[in-house]
Design a protein around this motif. Structure first.
Motif, PDB file in Angstrom:
ATOM      1  N   LYS A 201       0.823  -1.220   0.000  1.00 34.80           N
ATOM      2  CA  LYS A 201       0.000   0.000   0.000  1.00 34.80           C
ATOM      3  C   LYS A 201       0.854   1.266   0.000  1.00 34.80           C
ATOM      4  O   LYS A 201       0.357   2.355  -0.306  1.00 34.80           O
ATOM      5  N   ALA A 202       2.126   1.126   0.345  1.00 32.44           N
ATOM      6  CA  ALA A 202       3.013   2.293   0.368  1.00 32.44           C
ATOM      7  C   ALA A 202       3.602   2.591  -1.009  1.00 32.44           C
ATOM      8  O   ALA A 202       4.284   3.598  -1.185  1.00 32.44           O
ATOM      9  N   ALA A 203       3.327   1.722  -1.989  1.00 32.13           N
ATOM     10  CA  ALA A 203       3.857   1.945  -3.341  1.00 32.13           C
ATOM     11  C   ALA A 203       2.827   2.704  -4.168  1.00 32.13           C
ATOM     12  O   ALA A 203       1.659   2.321  -4.205  1.00 32.13           O
ATOM     13  N   LYS A 204       3.279   3.751  -4.833  1.00 36.70           N
ATOM     14  CA  LYS A 204       2.298   4.563  -5.577  1.00 36.70           C
ATOM     15  C   LYS A 204       1.956   3.929  -6.930  1.00 36.70           C
ATOM     16  O   LYS A 204       0.913   4.226  -7.511  1.00 36.70           O
ATOM     17  N   ASP A 205       2.827   3.047  -7.418  1.00 34.23           N
ATOM     18  CA  ASP A 205       2.531   2.359  -8.667  1.00 34.23           C
ATOM     19  C   ASP A 205       3.366   1.077  -8.743  1.00 34.23           C
ATOM     20  O   ASP A 205       4.147   0.773  -7.832  1.00 34.23           O
ATOM     21  N   ALA A 206       3.173   0.342  -9.850  1.00 31.68           N
ATOM     22  CA  ALA A 206       3.852  -0.945  -9.983  1.00 31.68           C
ATOM     23  C   ALA A 206       5.366  -0.769 -10.037  1.00 31.68           C
ATOM     24  O   ALA A 206       6.123  -1.621  -9.556  1.00 31.68           O
ATOM     25  N   LYS A 207       5.828   0.341 -10.593  1.00 32.10           N
ATOM     26  CA  LYS A 207       7.259   0.577 -10.706  1.00 32.10           C
ATOM     27  C   LYS A 207       7.895   0.746  -9.320  1.00 32.10           C
ATOM     28  O   LYS A 207       8.962   0.193  -9.036  1.00 32.10           O
ATOM     29  N   GLU A 208       7.207   1.498  -8.480  1.00 29.71           N
ATOM     30  CA  GLU A 208       7.724   1.684  -7.124  1.00 29.71           C
ATOM     31  C   GLU A 208       7.641   0.372  -6.340  1.00 29.71           C
ATOM     32  O   GLU A 208       8.543   0.050  -5.551  1.00 29.71           O
ATOM     33  N   LEU A 209       6.573  -0.387  -6.575  1.00 34.66           N
ATOM     34  CA  LEU A 209       6.458  -1.683  -5.906  1.00 34.66           C
ATOM     35  C   LEU A 209       7.615  -2.593  -6.326  1.00 34.66           C
ATOM     36  O   LEU A 209       8.211  -3.291  -5.495  1.00 34.66           O
ATOM     37  N   TYR A 210       7.959  -2.544  -7.613  1.00 31.97           N
ATOM     38  CA  TYR A 210       9.100  -3.331  -8.085  1.00 31.97           C
ATOM     39  C   TYR A 210      10.384  -2.927  -7.355  1.00 31.97           C
ATOM     40  O   TYR A 210      11.158  -3.780  -6.901  1.00 31.97           O
ATOM     41  N   ALA A 211      10.592  -1.619  -7.241  1.00 27.84           N
ATOM     42  CA  ALA A 211      11.809  -1.137  -6.566  1.00 27.84           C
ATOM     43  C   ALA A 211      11.851  -1.612  -5.115  1.00 27.84           C
ATOM     44  O   ALA A 211      12.913  -2.000  -4.597  1.00 27.84           O
ATOM     45  N   MET A 212      10.709  -1.603  -4.459  1.00 27.75           N
ATOM     46  CA  MET A 212      10.654  -2.036  -3.062  1.00 27.75           C
ATOM     47  C   MET A 212      10.961  -3.529  -2.938  1.00 27.75           C
ATOM     48  O   MET A 212      11.666  -3.966  -2.017  1.00 27.75           O
ATOM     49  N   VAL A 213      10.402  -4.307  -3.854  1.00 26.09           N
ATOM     50  CA  VAL A 213      10.648  -5.758  -3.806  1.00 26.09           C
ATOM     51  C   VAL A 213      12.110  -6.052  -4.142  1.00 26.09           C
ATOM     52  O   VAL A 213      12.761  -6.877  -3.488  1.00 26.09           O
ATOM     53  N   LYS A 214      12.626  -5.350  -5.146  1.00 26.49           N
ATOM     54  CA  LYS A 214      14.021  -5.568  -5.544  1.00 26.49           C
ATOM     55  C   LYS A 214      14.971  -5.274  -4.381  1.00 26.49           C
ATOM     56  O   LYS A 214      15.948  -6.001  -4.151  1.00 26.49           O
ATOM     57  N   ASP A 215      14.641  -4.239  -3.655  1.00 28.69           N
ATOM     58  CA  ASP A 215      15.484  -3.816  -2.545  1.00 28.69           C
ATOM     59  C   ASP A 215      15.673  -4.918  -1.495  1.00 28.69           C
ATOM     60  O   ASP A 215      16.743  -5.024  -0.892  1.00 28.69           O
ATOM     61  N   VAL A 216      14.659  -5.717  -1.290  1.00 32.07           N
ATOM     62  CA  VAL A 216      14.740  -6.762  -0.255  1.00 32.07           C
ATOM     63  C   VAL A 216      14.989  -8.155  -0.842  1.00 32.07           C
ATOM     64  O   VAL A 216      15.009  -9.144  -0.109  1.00 32.07           O
ATOM     65  N   THR A 217      15.150  -8.233  -2.166  1.00 33.96           N
ATOM     66  CA  THR A 217      15.483  -9.522  -2.795  1.00 33.96           C
ATOM     67  C   THR A 217      16.714  -9.350  -3.679  1.00 33.96           C
ATOM     68  O   THR A 217      16.645  -9.550  -4.899  1.00 33.96           O
TER      69      THR A 217
END
Lengths: 337, 337
Positions: A201-217
């Motif tokens: 819910k803290a991601a404003k779009d799919a691109k930001e969600l990708y960045a967040m997931v990438k950061d922890v994987t």
């Protein structure tokens, strides 16, 4: 049993899009007289689960639709309060599928006796019940994680996801949860011991969600347990390592009929991934082993769980609608007694 | 070997969208002098395959990108014309990976001798080569068809698809091809013996395509061999039976970067399907068995094939671009001698 009636909830109409309260109807019914061989169970808890949404609609699915005018299906735990069957005694605690109602009658089959010495009764609807076995099957039989691999699970604070992640941690994996909101993420990391949790819910779009997931994987993703669908599935597919495994348990984001495409199926080929849908009720052969392991872990405190408990049968529709929107926090139950 | 030079084609630039002729450059090179242990092969045929498109781009894929300025990769068949290696004799027919060029040098490895007594040399680039093994692996190891099941294969008249379908027929399945145009469909049914073929170009939209597929799969679909991607994948997913298997070999529709979503991934859950991507070069252990079976079937006439042959190395870029657009009919080769 005052006035010898009890409450039950039937499916009044099929949802056209999102489920609404008037899809349900609360009814009174007489408590049945037992025939020889029958058992009367007073249900203590009703389990609310996403699969019920699928049953409310007509159309192709893996199960027949819930008939209109009949009691909504659902798992229950309760206590035998009357018995004309020599195999069952008053006071026995049992798991059954009596649906959205306060009582259920069995001919002696379709119920299992459970031991509440070290495990609370309600857990048999959660970590030591269908959601737990769902987690166990998808993780062990489809993802088959190896120590050191990175496993991601969506709906991480939920009844299934929380068990997936804890089992993966016990298997020596790096475990990343995906959940909606900081509270759920904090719980997943601090209470359940996941390595990290992405608040979608803290991601404003799919691109930001990708960045967040990438950061922890940073080493990619080897296994994904899919409870949700939608953007997060696309993001995870783009992070998969070679020979990754994806267990598809639920695609809740699409239950109401909205579009929920996989935008980049080429990732399946690029990663030589295996994506497999499953329904845990079709794999009854694994239930005894899974329940034994899950029960042991819960009794030992190695699998923790959290419950959202709605009070009284009449609150079930609202609680169910909340579940579909992710408003619950942990296993959603309705307390019936 | 006049003037002791030969032709080769290198990757001149990476495509930004669709491949264009100026992504390639034709060069002249001196025919190498052999050192001790080396073998000189005159290539007779070059194989053109969809996977080459992936190698032309940078970015995450299952293989390293083709370096700029170097000879385009590719499978070849040819004949040993000079040898300083005691294991190889002038006149030996060999399969190798010498790429888009008229000659190749080996140190004795990376080439396999083939028998052209009953099997034409070019078939070792098709039904008895990488495309054939691709078909064999995806069908036998992922789809694992049972007699009586319905198997669908896209790009059905192509080098891979034609083998998939004929192997599935030999396994006792009902086999449905999907191909572009009436000529290809006629060939698939009348020459290769498929039960039916859907001409996807005759469908004005996905809905009509669904109706066409449904019409020839009255019992649903148990296995799908995916060579194409796009609308047909969605249509097939919607027709899958329980526990269906989908082998993802190519998603050619998306190689140029356009969107090619799976619109209804919920079908994966509804059908408890297994979708698995694979790259045949990662399963070298099955090649001997697969090639033996394929060679036997081809020699017996039980697997038929068709070739599109472009004349001369200079025609390779145009032939490759045509392949990506589905203009070829059967295995696309370039005749080099």
């Amino acid at each position: 049993m005052s006035k010898q009636t009890y409450q039950r909830i039937v499916l009044a109409s099929r949802p056209t899009a999102a489920v609404t309260p008037d899809n349900f109807r609360l009814e009174q019914a007489p408590v049945p007289e037992l025939a020889d061989g029958q058992v009367l169970v007073r249900n203590h808890y009703l389990s609310l689960d996403p699969y019920m949404r699928g049953r409310m609609s007509e159309g192709k699915s893996y199960a027949n639709p819930q008939p209109l005018g009949e009691v909504m299906i659902g798992g229950t735990v309760g206590e035998v309060v009357a018995s004309k069957n020599p195999k069952w005694n008053v006071g026995d605690k049992v798991v059954g599928m009596f649906g959205w109602q306060e009582y259920g009658v069995s001919d002696g089959g379709g119920i299992q006796k459970v031991d509440t010495t070290h495990i609370p009764l309600s857990a048999y609807l959660g970590s030591v019940g269908m959601p737990g076995v769902t987690a166990w099957y998808g993780l062990n039989k489809i993802i088959a994680p190896k120590a050191g691999e990175t496993i991601v699970v969506s709906a991480a604070s939920g009844a299934v996801g929380s068990v997936v992640g804890q089992l993966a941690k016990l298997a020596g994996c790096r475990v990343i949860g995906v959940a909606g909101g900081r509270d759920k993420c904090d719980y997943v990391v601090k209470e359940l011991g996941f390595d990290a949790c992405v608040d979608y819910k803290a991601a404003k779009d799919a691109k930001e969600l990708y960045a967040m997931v990438k950061d922890v994987t940073p080493d990619g993703i080897d296994g994904y347990f899919e409870n949700v669908g939608g953007d997060i599935l696309d993001v995870v597919l783009a992070r998969l390592n070679a020979f990754a495994r994806v267990a598809v348990c639920g695609l809740i984001a699409g239950y109401d009929g909205q579009d929920m495409p996989i935008r980049n199926p080429r990732a399946i080929l690029v990663s030589r991934a295996r994506i497999e849908g499953f329904i845990v009720s079709e794999h009854m052969d694994v239930w005894p082993q899974a329940l034994k392991e899950l029960g042991t872990y819960v009794a030992q405190g190695k699998i923790k769980f959290r419950e959202s408990i709605a009070e009284g049968l009449a609150s079930a529709p609202e609680a169910f609608i909340g579940l579909l929107k992710g408003k619950n926090f942990g296993k959603q139950l309705v307390k019936l007694v």
